[in-house]
Design a protein around this motif. Sequence first.
Motif, mmCIF file in Angstrom:
data_model
loop_
_atom_site.group_PDB
_atom_site.id
_atom_site.type_symbol
_atom_site.label_atom_id
_atom_site.label_comp_id
_atom_site.label_asym_id
_atom_site.label_seq_id
_atom_site.Cartn_x
_atom_site.Cartn_y
_atom_site.Cartn_z
ATOM 1 N N LEU A 6 13.615 57.661 -59.946
ATOM 2 C CA LEU A 6 12.581 58.525 -61.079
ATOM 3 C C LEU A 6 10.674 58.799 -61.099
ATOM 4 N N ALA A 7 10.317 57.338 -60.343
ATOM 5 C CA ALA A 7 8.913 57.311 -60.906
ATOM 6 C C ALA A 7 8.082 58.182 -59.118
ATOM 7 N N GLY A 8 9.292 57.314 -58.018
ATOM 8 C CA GLY A 8 8.783 58.098 -57.340
ATOM 9 C C GLY A 8 9.055 59.892 -57.079
ATOM 10 N N LEU A 13 3.248 65.067 -59.534
ATOM 11 C CA LEU A 13 3.667 66.434 -60.691
ATOM 12 C C LEU A 13 2.233 65.537 -61.525
ATOM 13 N N PRO A 14 1.367 66.911 -61.203
ATOM 14 C CA PRO A 14 0.131 66.204 -63.318
ATOM 15 C C PRO A 14 1.216 65.771 -64.182
ATOM 16 N N TYR A 49 12.651 67.268 -67.071
ATOM 17 C CA TYR A 49 13.673 67.651 -67.908
ATOM 18 C C TYR A 49 14.154 65.977 -67.044
ATOM 19 N N ALA A 50 14.203 65.602 -66.078
ATOM 20 C CA ALA A 50 14.166 64.701 -65.359
ATOM 21 C C ALA A 50 14.055 63.318 -65.794
ATOM 22 N N LEU A 120 16.921 62.683 -55.937
ATOM 23 C CA LEU A 120 17.698 61.566 -56.915
ATOM 24 C C LEU A 120 18.708 60.500 -56.248
ATOM 25 N N ALA A 121 19.734 61.147 -55.853
ATOM 26 C CA ALA A 121 21.151 60.344 -55.526
ATOM 27 C C ALA A 121 20.888 59.834 -54.053
ATOM 28 N N ALA A 122 19.697 60.199 -53.193
ATOM 29 C CA ALA A 122 20.113 59.734 -51.848
ATOM 30 C C ALA A 122 19.456 58.252 -51.970
ATOM 31 N N ALA A 123 18.345 57.663 -52.983
ATOM 32 C CA ALA A 123 18.565 56.174 -53.596
ATOM 33 C C ALA A 123 19.685 55.742 -53.565
#
Length: 319
Positions: A6-8, A13-14, A49-50, A120-123
């Motif tokens: 999520l941080a990545g 995004l501002p 949202y995420a 996200l799931a790629a991580a």
Amino acid sequence: MLRAALAGLLDGLPARQAAAAVERLIANYRGSTPTDAPILRDRADVAAYAAYRMPATFEAVRSALEAFAAAVLGWVPAGHVDVGGGTGAATWAVAATWEGTRPVTVLDWAEPALALGRELAAAHPALRDVHWQRARIGAALTLEPTDLVTVSYVLNELTEADRAAVVDAAATAAQAVVVVEAGTPAGYARVIEARDRLIAAGFHIAAPCPHSAACPIVPGTDWCHFSARVSRSSLHRQVKGGSLAYEDEKFSYVAATRLPVTPAPARVVRRPQIRKGQVLLDLCEPDEQLRRRTITKRHGDLYKAARDAAWGAPWPRPE
């Protein structure tokens, strides 16, 4: 791992744009949204949202799954379908509960949510082959046979008829169904509605209830809900204006299955009250009653266990 992903995601995004999107999403979720109008409209909405809701959804669903897993020891789902899964928080929760890989399908109406969930799931090594499929969640929903279906924070967006159809579709397709909703009176009512339908379909309640009989709570007098501790991101703190590093996600849930189950002997349904020399435990018990039990020092080891008891935990604690 989810936090890092999520941080990545939010790097580009501002913060002000994300906060504005979160405020709008909160307003929508508190209102009434038609089934055919996705709340998550674009990448900014989905990213907001995420960041704001995915960690809380993950912790709530993981708590429900852990209670379920304790009632069906040794069982591991060979497949998982996440209905209305959006960015895939429940798929992360399943992967955190049971090791290994399995066929997973996430169904959602919002294409931007599915696209971001895939990213996200790629991580996560166990989630790289998840199938992200656009589908209308409602009366026309059909599901392929699978072991586990999760339906988390979805029923609040549906009409009564669509809620019934989704639960029935899950019951027809799966060996186990886990439904999670917000820990509000309305969320609890939706969970009880789903619980009744699952029992009528031949399912046994694995958690949180210690029985598959009617809920002993008199409608309108109280509601059954639990709490999961969630670490707060900087976006959480910016939007809510708080300084704490955590918040507590209140949720209601039911986990049901066609498998043989060993439910908890009883369930702690309120935060234990620790007083001098005694602990007060509010319990849902297997004879379909809610009772307050007072555990004192004279109970020896049971008193020590009561002092360590957590809201939502089984009682007595498993050895």
